[in-house]
Write a protein that holds these residues in place. Sequence first.
Motif, PDB file in Angstrom:
ATOM      1  N   VAL A  69     -42.182  22.477 -66.720  1.00  0.00           N
ATOM      2  CA  VAL A  69     -42.997  23.853 -66.426  1.00  0.00           C
ATOM      3  C   VAL A  69     -42.037  25.101 -66.322  1.00  0.00           C
ATOM      4  N   LYS A  70     -42.445  26.160 -66.391  1.00  0.00           N
ATOM      5  CA  LYS A  70     -41.711  27.634 -66.437  1.00  0.00           C
ATOM      6  C   LYS A  70     -41.104  27.603 -64.951  1.00  0.00           C
ATOM      7  N   SER A  71     -40.247  28.068 -64.517  1.00  0.00           N
ATOM      8  CA  SER A  71     -39.683  28.329 -63.270  1.00  0.00           C
ATOM      9  C   SER A  71     -40.726  29.342 -62.521  1.00  0.00           C
ATOM     10  N   GLY A  72     -40.865  28.649 -61.283  1.00  0.00           N
ATOM     11  CA  GLY A  72     -41.977  29.366 -60.502  1.00  0.00           C
ATOM     12  C   GLY A  72     -43.368  29.004 -60.652  1.00  0.00           C
ATOM     13  N   ALA A  73     -43.776  28.092 -61.355  1.00  0.00           N
ATOM     14  CA  ALA A  73     -44.866  27.762 -61.672  1.00  0.00           C
ATOM     15  C   ALA A  73     -45.470  27.128 -60.611  1.00  0.00           C
ATOM     16  N   THR A  74     -46.950  27.131 -60.373  1.00  0.00           N
ATOM     17  CA  THR A  74     -47.769  26.659 -59.219  1.00  0.00           C
ATOM     18  C   THR A  74     -48.020  25.190 -59.752  1.00  0.00           C
ATOM     19  N   HIS A  75     -48.325  24.296 -58.751  1.00  0.00           N
ATOM     20  CA  HIS A  75     -48.708  22.974 -58.954  1.00  0.00           C
ATOM     21  C   HIS A  75     -50.084  22.477 -58.784  1.00  0.00           C
ATOM     22  N   THR A  76     -50.647  21.764 -59.386  1.00  0.00           N
ATOM     23  CA  THR A  76     -52.055  21.293 -59.183  1.00  0.00           C
ATOM     24  C   THR A  76     -51.975  19.897 -58.595  1.00  0.00           C
ATOM     25  N   TYR A  77     -52.750  19.382 -57.420  1.00  0.00           N
ATOM     26  CA  TYR A  77     -52.524  18.243 -56.761  1.00  0.00           C
ATOM     27  C   TYR A  77     -53.906  17.411 -56.844  1.00  0.00           C
ATOM     28  N   TYR A  78     -53.557  16.163 -56.673  1.00  0.00           N
ATOM     29  CA  TYR A  78     -54.557  15.209 -56.859  1.00  0.00           C
ATOM     30  C   TYR A  78     -54.567  14.335 -55.299  1.00  0.00           C
ATOM     31  N   THR A  79     -55.545  14.210 -54.896  1.00  0.00           N
ATOM     32  CA  THR A  79     -55.463  13.368 -53.597  1.00  0.00           C
ATOM     33  C   THR A  79     -55.968  11.975 -54.113  1.00  0.00           C
ATOM     34  N   VAL A  80     -55.170  11.040 -53.479  1.00  0.00           N
ATOM     35  CA  VAL A  80     -55.402   9.590 -53.710  1.00  0.00           C
ATOM     36  C   VAL A  80     -56.637   8.829 -53.223  1.00  0.00           C
ATOM     37  N   LYS A  81     -57.338   8.233 -53.970  1.00  0.00           N
ATOM     38  CA  LYS A  81     -58.873   7.747 -53.300  1.00  0.00           C
ATOM     39  C   LYS A  81     -58.550   6.281 -53.249  1.00  0.00           C
ATOM     40  N   SER A  82     -59.402   5.692 -52.711  1.00  0.00           N
ATOM     41  CA  SER A  82     -59.503   4.176 -52.509  1.00  0.00           C
ATOM     42  C   SER A  82     -59.406   3.484 -53.984  1.00  0.00           C
ATOM     43  N   GLY A  83     -58.646   2.529 -54.382  1.00  0.00           N
ATOM     44  CA  GLY A  83     -58.629   1.847 -55.619  1.00  0.00           C
ATOM     45  C   GLY A  83     -57.913   2.527 -56.759  1.00  0.00           C
ATOM     46  N   ASP A  84     -57.268   3.555 -56.253  1.00  0.00           N
ATOM     47  CA  ASP A  84     -56.342   4.290 -57.538  1.00  0.00           C
ATOM     48  C   ASP A  84     -55.184   3.718 -57.458  1.00  0.00           C
ATOM     49  N   SER A  85     -54.385   3.862 -58.555  1.00  0.00           N
ATOM     50  CA  SER A  85     -53.086   3.541 -58.809  1.00  0.00           C
ATOM     51  C   SER A  85     -52.215   4.389 -59.645  1.00  0.00           C
ATOM     52  N   TRP A  86     -51.005   4.135 -59.776  1.00  0.00           N
ATOM     53  CA  TRP A  86     -50.078   4.968 -60.498  1.00  0.00           C
ATOM     54  C   TRP A  86     -50.752   5.230 -62.107  1.00  0.00           C
ATOM     55  N   TRP A  87     -51.098   4.084 -62.707  1.00  0.00           N
ATOM     56  CA  TRP A  87     -51.837   4.004 -63.867  1.00  0.00           C
ATOM     57  C   TRP A  87     -52.969   4.757 -64.041  1.00  0.00           C
ATOM     58  N   THR A  88     -54.031   4.544 -63.055  1.00  0.00           N
ATOM     59  CA  THR A  88     -55.229   5.310 -63.309  1.00  0.00           C
ATOM     60  C   THR A  88     -55.035   6.650 -63.176  1.00  0.00           C
ATOM     61  N   ILE A  89     -54.167   7.220 -62.067  1.00  0.00           N
ATOM     62  CA  ILE A  89     -54.238   8.622 -61.926  1.00  0.00           C
ATOM     63  C   ILE A  89     -53.404   9.265 -63.204  1.00  0.00           C
ATOM     64  N   ALA A  90     -52.375   8.595 -63.628  1.00  0.00           N
ATOM     65  CA  ALA A  90     -51.500   8.986 -65.001  1.00  0.00           C
ATOM     66  C   ALA A  90     -52.527   9.235 -66.014  1.00  0.00           C
ATOM     67  N   GLN A  91     -53.365   8.101 -66.166  1.00  0.00           N
ATOM     68  CA  GLN A  91     -54.282   8.125 -67.319  1.00  0.00           C
ATOM     69  C   GLN A  91     -55.281   9.395 -67.144  1.00  0.00           C
TER      70      GLN A  91
END
Length: 370
Positions: free
Chosen positions: A318-340
Amino acid sequence: MAALFLGLNVNAARMDMVDVSNNNGYMSTAEYVSMRNEFGVKAVTVKISEGGTYKDPYAASNIANVQAAGLYVNGYHFARYATKAQATAEADFAGRTAKAAGLPIGAVLATDVEAEEQNNQSKATNDRNNAAFMQEIQKFGYRADIYTSGSWANNKMTIKRKTGWVAGYPFVPAGKQWYTNNNAWQWSGSAHFRISYGGFDVSQLYTDYYTAGQKSTVKPTNKNAVKANNHATNKHIYKAAASAKWVKEKKTYTLKTSINLRAGVSTSSSLLAILPAGTTVKTDHAIIQGGYRWVRQPRFNGYGYLATGPASNTLEYVKSGATHTYYTVKSGDSWWTIAQRNGLSMTTLASQNGKSIYTTIYPGQRLVVR
Protein backbone atom coordinates in the motif's frame (compact mmCIF):
# COMPACT_ATOMS: atom_id res chain seq x y z
CA MET A 1 -10.30 -16.53 -34.68
CA ALA A 2 -11.08 -19.71 -36.61
CA ALA A 3 -7.42 -20.67 -36.43
CA LEU A 4 -7.47 -20.06 -32.69
CA PHE A 5 -10.32 -22.47 -32.05
CA LEU A 6 -8.83 -25.02 -34.44
CA GLY A 7 -5.64 -24.87 -32.38
CA LEU A 8 -7.68 -25.07 -29.20
CA ASN A 9 -9.32 -28.30 -30.32
CA VAL A 10 -6.09 -29.88 -31.52
CA ASN A 11 -3.67 -28.73 -28.83
CA ALA A 12 -5.89 -28.20 -25.79
CA ALA A 13 -4.01 -29.08 -22.63
CA ARG A 14 -5.59 -31.81 -20.50
CA MET A 15 -6.39 -31.74 -16.80
CA ASP A 16 -4.76 -35.11 -16.09
CA MET A 17 -3.44 -34.21 -12.65
CA VAL A 18 -4.33 -31.74 -9.89
CA ASP A 19 -2.14 -30.80 -6.94
CA VAL A 20 -3.66 -29.77 -3.62
CA SER A 21 -2.40 -28.48 -0.28
CA ASN A 22 -3.54 -26.73 2.88
CA ASN A 23 -4.20 -23.67 0.68
CA ASN A 24 -7.21 -25.51 -0.78
CA GLY A 25 -8.66 -26.40 2.62
CA TYR A 26 -10.56 -29.64 3.20
CA MET A 27 -11.38 -31.52 -0.02
CA SER A 28 -14.14 -34.13 0.05
CA THR A 29 -14.34 -37.43 -1.82
CA ALA A 30 -17.26 -35.98 -3.79
CA GLU A 31 -15.04 -33.18 -5.09
CA TYR A 32 -12.45 -35.65 -6.32
CA VAL A 33 -15.15 -37.82 -7.91
CA SER A 34 -16.42 -34.73 -9.78
CA MET A 35 -12.88 -33.94 -10.95
CA ARG A 36 -12.57 -37.49 -12.29
CA ASN A 37 -16.00 -37.82 -13.91
CA GLU A 38 -16.52 -34.31 -15.27
CA PHE A 39 -12.97 -33.06 -15.95
CA GLY A 40 -10.93 -36.18 -16.72
CA VAL A 41 -8.56 -35.93 -13.75
CA LYS A 42 -6.56 -39.16 -13.33
CA ALA A 43 -4.18 -38.35 -10.48
CA VAL A 44 -3.87 -36.00 -7.53
CA THR A 45 -0.57 -34.95 -5.96
CA VAL A 46 -0.93 -33.95 -2.31
CA LYS A 47 1.35 -31.65 -0.35
CA ILE A 48 2.95 -33.67 2.43
CA SER A 49 5.44 -31.39 4.12
CA GLU A 50 7.71 -28.35 3.90
CA GLY A 51 11.22 -27.83 5.14
CA GLY A 52 12.18 -29.83 8.21
CA THR A 53 9.20 -29.25 10.51
CA TYR A 54 5.95 -28.41 8.68
CA LYS A 55 3.39 -31.16 8.10
CA ASP A 56 0.44 -30.31 5.86
CA PRO A 57 -2.63 -30.75 8.12
CA TYR A 58 -4.82 -31.89 5.22
CA ALA A 59 -2.43 -34.50 3.81
CA ALA A 60 -4.06 -37.53 5.45
CA SER A 61 -7.63 -36.56 4.54
CA ASN A 62 -6.62 -35.68 0.99
CA ILE A 63 -4.86 -39.00 0.49
CA ALA A 64 -7.80 -40.98 1.88
CA ASN A 65 -10.41 -39.10 -0.12
CA VAL A 66 -8.42 -39.25 -3.37
CA GLN A 67 -8.13 -43.01 -2.97
CA ALA A 68 -11.83 -43.31 -2.14
CA ALA A 69 -12.56 -41.49 -5.41
CA GLY A 70 -10.56 -44.11 -7.33
CA LEU A 71 -7.78 -41.75 -8.41
CA TYR A 72 -4.01 -42.26 -8.33
CA VAL A 73 -2.42 -40.39 -5.44
CA ASN A 74 1.09 -38.94 -5.11
CA GLY A 75 2.77 -36.49 -2.78
CA TYR A 76 5.19 -33.58 -2.84
CA HIS A 77 7.50 -31.90 -0.36
CA PHE A 78 8.22 -28.15 -0.57
CA ALA A 79 12.01 -27.96 -0.36
CA ARG A 80 13.85 -25.50 1.86
CA TYR A 81 17.25 -27.21 1.76
CA ALA A 82 20.46 -25.45 0.73
CA THR A 83 22.96 -28.19 1.54
CA LYS A 84 23.23 -31.93 0.94
CA ALA A 85 22.82 -32.64 4.64
CA GLN A 86 19.68 -30.53 4.80
CA ALA A 87 18.29 -32.26 1.68
CA THR A 88 18.81 -35.69 3.25
CA ALA A 89 17.23 -34.56 6.52
CA GLU A 90 14.22 -33.07 4.73
CA ALA A 91 13.75 -36.25 2.69
CA ASP A 92 13.80 -38.31 5.87
CA PHE A 93 11.21 -35.98 7.42
CA ALA A 94 9.05 -36.04 4.27
CA GLY A 95 9.21 -39.82 4.01
CA ARG A 96 8.20 -40.37 7.63
CA THR A 97 5.43 -37.77 7.34
CA ALA A 98 4.11 -39.33 4.11
CA LYS A 99 3.98 -42.79 5.68
CA ALA A 100 2.12 -41.45 8.71
CA ALA A 101 -0.38 -39.67 6.44
CA GLY A 102 -1.05 -42.87 4.49
CA LEU A 103 0.70 -42.20 1.19
CA PRO A 104 0.90 -45.67 -0.39
CA ILE A 105 4.23 -47.31 -1.12
CA GLY A 106 5.12 -46.93 -4.81
CA ALA A 107 3.58 -43.46 -5.11
CA VAL A 108 5.68 -40.53 -6.32
CA LEU A 109 6.97 -38.22 -3.59
CA ALA A 110 8.39 -35.28 -5.53
CA THR A 111 10.63 -32.51 -4.27
CA ASP A 112 9.20 -29.06 -5.08
CA VAL A 113 12.28 -26.92 -5.76
CA GLU A 114 11.42 -23.24 -6.25
CA ALA A 115 12.32 -21.39 -3.03
CA GLU A 116 14.83 -18.65 -2.34
CA GLU A 117 17.13 -21.19 -0.65
CA GLN A 118 17.71 -22.88 -4.03
CA ASN A 119 17.77 -19.63 -5.98
CA ASN A 120 20.88 -18.68 -4.01
CA GLN A 121 22.74 -21.87 -4.99
CA SER A 122 24.69 -22.86 -8.09
CA LYS A 123 23.26 -25.37 -10.54
CA ALA A 124 25.83 -27.94 -9.40
CA THR A 125 24.87 -27.48 -5.76
CA ASN A 126 21.14 -27.78 -6.52
CA ASP A 127 21.79 -30.92 -8.58
CA ARG A 128 23.76 -32.46 -5.72
CA ASN A 129 21.09 -31.56 -3.15
CA ASN A 130 18.20 -32.79 -5.29
CA ALA A 131 19.99 -36.08 -5.93
CA ALA A 132 20.51 -36.53 -2.18
CA PHE A 133 16.81 -35.88 -1.48
CA MET A 134 15.64 -38.31 -4.16
CA GLN A 135 18.06 -41.03 -3.09
CA GLU A 136 16.87 -40.77 0.51
CA ILE A 137 13.16 -40.68 -0.37
CA GLN A 138 13.45 -43.97 -2.25
CA LYS A 139 14.46 -45.67 0.99
CA PHE A 140 10.85 -45.24 2.11
CA GLY A 141 9.54 -47.08 -0.95
CA TYR A 142 8.50 -43.96 -2.84
CA ARG A 143 9.46 -43.01 -6.38
CA ALA A 144 11.27 -39.68 -6.74
CA ASP A 145 10.90 -36.71 -9.08
CA ILE A 146 11.55 -32.95 -9.21
CA TYR A 147 8.97 -30.20 -9.60
CA THR A 148 10.19 -26.77 -10.65
CA SER A 149 9.42 -23.86 -12.96
CA GLY A 150 10.27 -23.76 -16.64
CA SER A 151 12.64 -20.85 -16.05
CA TRP A 152 14.60 -22.93 -13.51
CA ALA A 153 14.64 -26.23 -15.42
CA ASN A 154 18.16 -26.84 -16.77
CA ASN A 155 19.19 -23.39 -15.57
CA LYS A 156 19.03 -23.61 -11.80
CA MET A 157 19.06 -27.42 -11.84
CA THR A 158 19.20 -30.30 -14.31
CA ILE A 159 15.91 -31.90 -15.37
CA LYS A 160 16.66 -34.92 -17.55
CA ARG A 161 14.45 -36.24 -20.34
CA LYS A 162 11.61 -38.49 -19.17
CA THR A 163 11.84 -37.03 -15.67
CA GLY A 164 10.53 -33.88 -14.04
CA TRP A 165 7.26 -32.08 -13.48
CA VAL A 166 7.68 -28.61 -14.97
CA ALA A 167 5.48 -25.53 -14.56
CA GLY A 168 5.05 -22.98 -17.33
CA TYR A 169 2.02 -20.79 -17.99
CA PRO A 170 -0.21 -19.10 -19.06
CA PHE A 171 -0.92 -21.70 -21.71
CA VAL A 172 -1.69 -20.44 -25.23
CA PRO A 173 -3.82 -23.20 -26.77
CA ALA A 174 -3.04 -22.25 -30.39
CA GLY A 175 0.60 -23.05 -29.68
CA LYS A 176 2.35 -26.38 -29.24
CA GLN A 177 2.49 -28.31 -25.99
CA TRP A 178 5.31 -27.49 -23.56
CA TYR A 179 7.81 -29.78 -21.82
CA THR A 180 6.74 -32.85 -23.77
CA ASN A 181 10.03 -34.59 -22.93
CA ASN A 182 9.22 -34.57 -19.22
CA ASN A 183 6.80 -36.52 -17.04
CA ALA A 184 4.31 -33.70 -16.60
CA TRP A 185 3.62 -30.10 -17.50
CA GLN A 186 1.74 -27.84 -15.08
CA TRP A 187 0.00 -25.44 -17.42
CA SER A 188 -2.29 -23.44 -15.15
CA GLY A 189 -2.53 -22.33 -11.55
CA SER A 190 -6.09 -21.04 -11.80
CA ALA A 191 -8.29 -23.85 -13.13
CA HIS A 192 -11.75 -24.19 -11.61
CA PHE A 193 -13.86 -27.26 -10.88
CA ARG A 194 -17.63 -27.35 -10.63
CA ILE A 195 -18.13 -28.15 -6.94
CA SER A 196 -14.76 -27.00 -5.57
CA TYR A 197 -13.94 -23.52 -4.34
CA GLY A 198 -11.03 -21.49 -5.71
CA GLY A 199 -8.36 -22.00 -8.35
CA PHE A 200 -6.24 -25.14 -8.74
CA ASP A 201 -2.92 -26.13 -10.28
CA VAL A 202 -3.52 -28.54 -13.16
CA SER A 203 -1.04 -30.58 -15.18
CA GLN A 204 -0.90 -32.67 -18.33
CA LEU A 205 0.84 -36.04 -18.07
CA TYR A 206 3.14 -37.21 -20.85
CA THR A 207 4.24 -40.48 -19.21
CA ASP A 208 2.68 -42.99 -16.82
CA TYR A 209 5.03 -42.02 -13.98
CA TYR A 210 2.32 -40.30 -11.92
CA THR A 211 -0.21 -43.08 -12.56
CA ALA A 212 1.77 -45.72 -10.65
CA GLY A 213 3.97 -46.68 -13.58
CA GLN A 214 1.10 -48.22 -15.49
CA LYS A 215 -1.46 -47.10 -18.03
CA SER A 216 -4.14 -45.17 -16.18
CA THR A 217 -7.29 -47.16 -15.48
CA VAL A 218 -9.25 -44.13 -14.25
CA LYS A 219 -12.33 -43.70 -16.42
CA PRO A 220 -14.61 -40.64 -16.30
CA THR A 221 -18.33 -41.39 -16.38
CA ASN A 222 -19.25 -38.35 -18.45
CA LYS A 223 -16.93 -38.08 -21.45
CA ASN A 224 -19.00 -35.31 -23.02
CA ALA A 225 -18.65 -33.21 -19.86
CA VAL A 226 -14.88 -33.86 -19.81
CA LYS A 227 -14.54 -32.64 -23.39
CA ALA A 228 -16.72 -29.56 -22.82
CA ASN A 229 -15.08 -28.63 -19.50
CA ASN A 230 -11.60 -29.10 -20.88
CA HIS A 231 -12.41 -26.88 -23.84
CA ALA A 232 -13.99 -24.23 -21.59
CA THR A 233 -10.99 -24.20 -19.22
CA ASN A 234 -8.50 -23.80 -22.06
CA LYS A 235 -10.59 -21.07 -23.65
CA HIS A 236 -11.00 -19.17 -20.38
CA ILE A 237 -7.31 -19.27 -19.54
CA TYR A 238 -6.33 -18.29 -23.09
CA LYS A 239 -8.76 -15.35 -23.16
CA ALA A 240 -7.52 -14.12 -19.78
CA ALA A 241 -3.93 -14.20 -21.02
CA ALA A 242 -4.71 -12.71 -24.44
CA SER A 243 -6.76 -9.84 -23.04
CA ALA A 244 -4.10 -8.75 -20.54
CA LYS A 245 -2.63 -5.36 -21.37
CA TRP A 246 0.00 -3.23 -19.68
CA VAL A 247 -1.24 0.12 -18.37
CA LYS A 248 0.89 3.00 -17.14
CA GLU A 249 1.06 3.21 -13.37
CA LYS A 250 3.80 5.49 -12.08
CA LYS A 251 3.50 5.18 -8.32
CA THR A 252 5.68 4.92 -5.25
CA TYR A 253 4.72 2.40 -2.59
CA THR A 254 6.07 1.23 0.74
CA LEU A 255 5.75 -2.53 1.21
CA LYS A 256 3.72 -3.64 4.20
CA THR A 257 4.98 -7.22 3.84
CA SER A 258 7.88 -8.94 2.12
CA ILE A 259 7.26 -9.67 -1.58
CA ASN A 260 9.06 -11.75 -4.19
CA LEU A 261 10.58 -9.73 -7.04
CA ARG A 262 10.56 -11.92 -10.15
CA ALA A 263 12.19 -11.84 -13.59
CA GLY A 264 8.88 -12.20 -15.43
CA VAL A 265 5.12 -11.92 -15.09
CA SER A 266 4.58 -15.39 -13.64
CA THR A 267 4.82 -17.01 -10.23
CA SER A 268 7.01 -19.56 -12.02
CA SER A 269 9.52 -16.92 -13.12
CA SER A 270 12.91 -16.96 -11.43
CA LEU A 271 13.29 -15.02 -8.19
CA LEU A 272 15.45 -11.89 -8.41
CA ALA A 273 15.13 -10.85 -4.78
CA ILE A 274 12.88 -10.89 -1.74
CA LEU A 275 11.97 -7.30 -0.92
CA PRO A 276 11.39 -6.93 2.84
CA ALA A 277 8.57 -4.97 4.47
CA GLY A 278 9.35 -1.27 4.52
CA THR A 279 11.05 -1.25 1.11
CA THR A 280 10.13 1.67 -1.16
CA VAL A 281 9.07 0.50 -4.62
CA LYS A 282 8.65 2.75 -7.67
CA THR A 283 6.55 1.27 -10.48
CA ASP A 284 5.89 2.36 -14.05
CA HIS A 285 3.34 -0.17 -15.42
CA ALA A 286 0.76 -2.71 -14.22
CA ILE A 287 -1.03 -5.70 -15.73
CA ILE A 288 -3.52 -8.39 -14.68
CA GLN A 289 -2.28 -11.79 -15.81
CA GLY A 290 -2.21 -15.40 -14.64
CA GLY A 291 -4.66 -14.70 -11.81
CA TYR A 292 -2.58 -11.89 -10.29
CA ARG A 293 -2.16 -8.16 -10.60
CA TRP A 294 1.50 -7.40 -11.42
CA VAL A 295 3.51 -4.18 -11.38
CA ARG A 296 6.80 -3.48 -13.12
CA GLN A 297 9.74 -1.98 -11.28
CA PRO A 298 12.48 -0.36 -13.42
CA ARG A 299 15.93 -1.57 -12.34
CA PHE A 300 19.46 -0.67 -13.33
CA ASN A 301 19.71 -3.81 -15.48
CA GLY A 302 16.15 -4.15 -16.76
CA TYR A 303 12.90 -4.74 -14.89
CA GLY A 304 11.57 -6.66 -11.92
CA TYR A 305 7.97 -7.79 -11.49
CA LEU A 306 5.89 -8.06 -8.32
CA ALA A 307 2.58 -9.89 -7.83
CA THR A 308 0.53 -7.42 -5.83
CA GLY A 309 -2.51 -9.60 -5.30
CA PRO A 310 -5.20 -11.57 -7.15
CA ALA A 311 -6.96 -10.20 -10.23
CA SER A 312 -9.46 -8.40 -8.00
CA ASN A 313 -6.66 -5.86 -7.42
CA THR A 314 -6.38 -6.52 -3.71
CA LEU A 315 -2.89 -5.22 -2.98
CA GLU A 316 -0.18 -6.89 -0.97
CA TYR A 317 1.42 -3.48 -0.61
CA VAL A 318 0.00 0.00 0.00
CA LYS A 319 0.98 3.63 -0.30
CA SER A 320 2.79 5.09 2.68
CA GLY A 321 0.42 6.37 5.31
CA ALA A 322 -2.55 4.32 4.09
CA THR A 323 -5.15 3.35 6.68
CA HIS A 324 -5.89 -0.30 7.39
CA THR A 325 -9.11 -2.30 7.31
CA TYR A 326 -9.52 -4.82 10.12
CA TYR A 327 -11.40 -8.10 10.46
CA THR A 328 -12.48 -9.54 13.81
CA VAL A 329 -11.89 -13.28 14.06
CA LYS A 330 -15.03 -15.36 14.67
CA SER A 331 -15.43 -18.88 16.01
CA GLY A 332 -14.60 -21.41 13.28
CA ASP A 333 -12.40 -19.00 11.31
CA SER A 334 -8.98 -20.04 10.05
CA TRP A 335 -6.14 -18.31 8.21
CA TRP A 336 -7.46 -19.94 5.03
CA THR A 337 -11.12 -18.85 5.35
CA ILE A 338 -10.23 -15.26 6.27
CA ALA A 339 -7.65 -15.03 3.46
CA GLN A 340 -10.10 -16.40 0.88
CA ARG A 341 -12.85 -14.03 2.04
CA ASN A 342 -10.57 -11.04 1.61
CA GLY A 343 -8.79 -12.02 -1.61
CA LEU A 344 -5.43 -12.69 0.02
CA SER A 345 -3.04 -15.60 0.30
CA MET A 346 -2.69 -17.07 3.78
CA THR A 347 1.01 -16.14 3.82
CA THR A 348 0.23 -12.52 2.98
CA LEU A 349 -2.52 -12.27 5.59
CA ALA A 350 -0.30 -13.72 8.30
CA SER A 351 2.77 -11.68 7.32
CA GLN A 352 0.97 -8.34 7.30
CA ASN A 353 -0.15 -9.13 10.85
CA GLY A 354 3.37 -10.00 11.97
CA LYS A 355 2.57 -13.72 12.29
CA SER A 356 2.97 -17.00 10.39
CA ILE A 357 0.23 -19.30 9.08
CA TYR A 358 1.09 -21.70 11.92
CA THR A 359 0.19 -19.13 14.60
CA THR A 360 -3.09 -19.89 16.38
CA ILE A 361 -5.77 -17.21 16.04
CA TYR A 362 -8.61 -16.68 18.48
CA PRO A 363 -12.20 -15.31 18.33
CA GLY A 364 -12.23 -11.60 19.02
CA GLN A 365 -8.73 -11.04 17.65
CA ARG A 366 -8.38 -8.20 15.09
CA LEU A 367 -6.44 -8.83 11.87
CA VAL A 368 -5.36 -6.36 9.17
CA VAL A 369 -6.95 -7.38 5.86
CA ARG A 370 -6.39 -4.19 3.84
